[in-house]
Design an enzyme around this catalytic site. Structure first.
Site, PDB file in Angstrom:
ATOM      1  N   ARG A 194      -4.401   0.715  -7.355  1.00 53.93           N
ATOM      2  CA  ARG A 194      -3.270   1.349  -6.665  1.00 53.93           C
ATOM      3  C   ARG A 194      -2.660   2.471  -7.498  1.00 53.93           C
ATOM      4  O   ARG A 194      -2.097   3.415  -6.960  1.00 53.93           O
ATOM      5  CB  ARG A 194      -2.165   0.318  -6.375  1.00 53.93           C
ATOM      6  N   PHE A 236     -14.455   3.121   2.574  1.00 52.57           N
ATOM      7  CA  PHE A 236     -13.363   2.366   1.955  1.00 52.57           C
ATOM      8  C   PHE A 236     -12.861   3.145   0.745  1.00 52.57           C
ATOM      9  O   PHE A 236     -13.627   3.498  -0.141  1.00 52.57           O
ATOM     10  CB  PHE A 236     -13.838   0.970   1.534  1.00 52.57           C
ATOM     11  N   VAL A 237     -11.549   3.419   0.733  1.00 48.89           N
ATOM     12  CA  VAL A 237     -10.988   4.247  -0.348  1.00 48.89           C
ATOM     13  C   VAL A 237      -9.936   3.487  -1.145  1.00 48.89           C
ATOM     14  O   VAL A 237      -9.318   2.543  -0.656  1.00 48.89           O
ATOM     15  CB  VAL A 237     -10.383   5.552   0.217  1.00 48.89           C
ATOM     16  N   GLY A 284       0.777  -1.233   0.000  1.00 49.39           N
ATOM     17  CA  GLY A 284       0.000   0.000   0.000  1.00 49.39           C
ATOM     18  C   GLY A 284       0.809   1.284   0.000  1.00 49.39           C
ATOM     19  O   GLY A 284       0.369   2.302  -0.526  1.00 49.39           O
ATOM     20  N   ASP A 336       0.217   3.244   4.133  1.00 49.09           N
ATOM     21  CA  ASP A 336      -0.786   3.995   3.382  1.00 49.09           C
ATOM     22  C   ASP A 336      -1.894   4.535   4.283  1.00 49.09           C
ATOM     23  O   ASP A 336      -2.262   5.692   4.216  1.00 49.09           O
ATOM     24  CB  ASP A 336      -1.380   3.139   2.242  1.00 49.09           C
ATOM     25  N   ASP A 382      -6.152   2.170   9.814  1.00 53.22           N
ATOM     26  CA  ASP A 382      -7.547   1.747   9.960  1.00 53.22           C
ATOM     27  C   ASP A 382      -7.728   1.259  11.400  1.00 53.22           C
ATOM     28  O   ASP A 382      -7.828   2.060  12.313  1.00 53.22           O
ATOM     29  CB  ASP A 382      -7.848   0.677   8.902  1.00 53.22           C
ATOM     30  N   LYS A 427      -8.213   6.861   9.130  1.00 58.62           N
ATOM     31  CA  LYS A 427      -9.669   6.691   9.108  1.00 58.62           C
ATOM     32  C   LYS A 427     -10.278   6.996  10.460  1.00 58.62           C
ATOM     33  O   LYS A 427      -9.665   6.708  11.496  1.00 58.62           O
ATOM     34  CB  LYS A 427     -10.003   5.235   8.768  1.00 58.62           C
ATOM     35  N   ASP A 432      -5.645  -0.217  -2.418  1.00 66.62           N
ATOM     36  CA  ASP A 432      -6.248  -1.131  -3.393  1.00 66.62           C
ATOM     37  C   ASP A 432      -7.576  -1.699  -2.928  1.00 66.62           C
ATOM     38  O   ASP A 432      -7.925  -1.678  -1.748  1.00 66.62           O
ATOM     39  CB  ASP A 432      -5.306  -2.309  -3.648  1.00 66.62           C
TER      40      ASP A 432
HETATM   41  P1  IMP Z   1      -5.187  -1.776   9.902  1.00 68.49           P
HETATM   42  O1  IMP Z   1      -4.187  -2.821  10.251  1.00 68.49           O
HETATM   43  O2  IMP Z   1      -6.595  -2.174  10.218  1.00 68.49           O
HETATM   44  O3  IMP Z   1      -4.839  -0.399  10.443  1.00 68.49           O
HETATM   45  O4  IMP Z   1      -5.253  -1.671   8.329  1.00 68.49           O
HETATM   46  C1  IMP Z   1      -4.240  -1.217   7.614  1.00 68.49           C
HETATM   47  C2  IMP Z   1      -4.235  -1.866   6.251  1.00 68.49           C
HETATM   48  O5  IMP Z   1      -5.549  -2.204   5.794  1.00 68.49           O
HETATM   49  C3  IMP Z   1      -3.706  -0.856   5.267  1.00 68.49           C
HETATM   50  O6  IMP Z   1      -2.309  -0.988   5.121  1.00 68.49           O
HETATM   51  C4  IMP Z   1      -4.461  -1.191   4.002  1.00 68.49           C
HETATM   52  O7  IMP Z   1      -3.760  -2.145   3.261  1.00 68.49           O
HETATM   53  C5  IMP Z   1      -5.748  -1.812   4.456  1.00 68.49           C
HETATM   54  N1  IMP Z   1      -6.879  -0.843   4.405  1.00 68.49           N
HETATM   55  C6  IMP Z   1      -7.570  -0.325   5.437  1.00 68.49           C
HETATM   56  N2  IMP Z   1      -8.533   0.520   5.031  1.00 68.49           N
HETATM   57  C7  IMP Z   1      -8.443   0.547   3.680  1.00 68.49           C
HETATM   58  C8  IMP Z   1      -9.163   1.262   2.663  1.00 68.49           C
HETATM   59  O8  IMP Z   1     -10.084   2.069   2.892  1.00 68.49           O
HETATM   60  N3  IMP Z   1      -8.788   1.026   1.387  1.00 68.49           N
HETATM   61  C9  IMP Z   1      -7.782   0.156   1.059  1.00 68.49           C
HETATM   62  N4  IMP Z   1      -7.067  -0.513   1.979  1.00 68.49           N
HETATM   63  C10 IMP Z   1      -7.409  -0.335   3.280  1.00 68.49           C
HETATM   64 MG    MG Z   2      -1.662  -2.189   2.898  1.00 65.48          MG
END
Ligand code: IMP
Ligand code: MG
Length: 184
Positions: A164, A151-152, A43, A99, A102, A130, A158
């Protein structure tokens, strides 16, 4: 590809401008240290390149590949390291680049792994944060943009491995999501 985007959330121009400021902030904060930048693939691929060329400091770069999403639009709940070898970070000041923040699980897992590998300090930088409830108190030291919980895709982000390479960040059209689910 662009027809799959319901609306553009962050334009190419806005990304460029924000990166100028973000890079300046990181450069000022890191002037007295030798950074080891660790990009989280896939990402951060576009963000990492554009950010680094704006930081005129001596630094080294490594990448690690992790996954917390397995195809869909919500977090799978656990982080898989796709490679077993971590970059050499013993005694280093690390800047993690991802990237999007979340749930925070990715940053948390990588931060723990790098701290366990002897990093002297670990700061993190994400392009997008987010507005969702995060695990524990995980945050990021540098944030490009705050967005809602949608979701973006684009600029490294991606859906099912696609989008991407869009130069902006946008929200996927529900029809496109349906099409991917149906295997089109
Ligand atoms: P986390 O571990 O839940 O913080 O998620 C992080 C990973 O989830 C990021 O590196 C992204 O690859 C993926 N991700 C989370 N939200 C999105 C989104 O809205 N679009 C695309 N990928 C996302
Ligand atoms: Mg990622």
């Amino acid at each position: 590809m662009k027809e799959d985007i319901e609306r553009v959330l962050i334009t190419e121009e806005e990304i460029r401008e924000r990166l100028d400021h973000l890079a300046k902030e990181i450069t000022e904060d890191s002037a007295d240290r030798q950074l080891t930048v660790v990009g989280i693939l896939n990402g951060s691929c576009l963000f990492l390149g554009d950010l680094l060329r704006r930081i005129p400091l001596p630094l080294t770069v490594d990448c690690i590949s992790v996954a917390s999403y397995h195809g869909g639009t919500s977090s799978s709940g656990h982080v898989t390291f796709r490679q077993t070898q971590l970059p050499e970070v013993n005694g280093r000041d690390v800047l993690l680049v991802d990237d999007i923040l979340d749930t925070g699980r990715t940053i948390q897992a990588v931060r723990q792994a790098l701290t366990g590998a002897g990093a002297r300090s670990v700061k993190s930088c994400v392009l997008v944060r987010k507005a969702v409830k995060r695990v524990d108190t995980v945050g990021a030291d540098y944030v490009g943009f705050d967005i809602g919980s949608e979701f973006v895709v684009g600029y490294g982000l991606d859906y099912m491995g696609h989008y991407r390479n869009l130069p902006f960040i946008g929200v996927l059209h529900p029809d496109a999501v349906q099409r991917w689910i149906q295997g089109a």
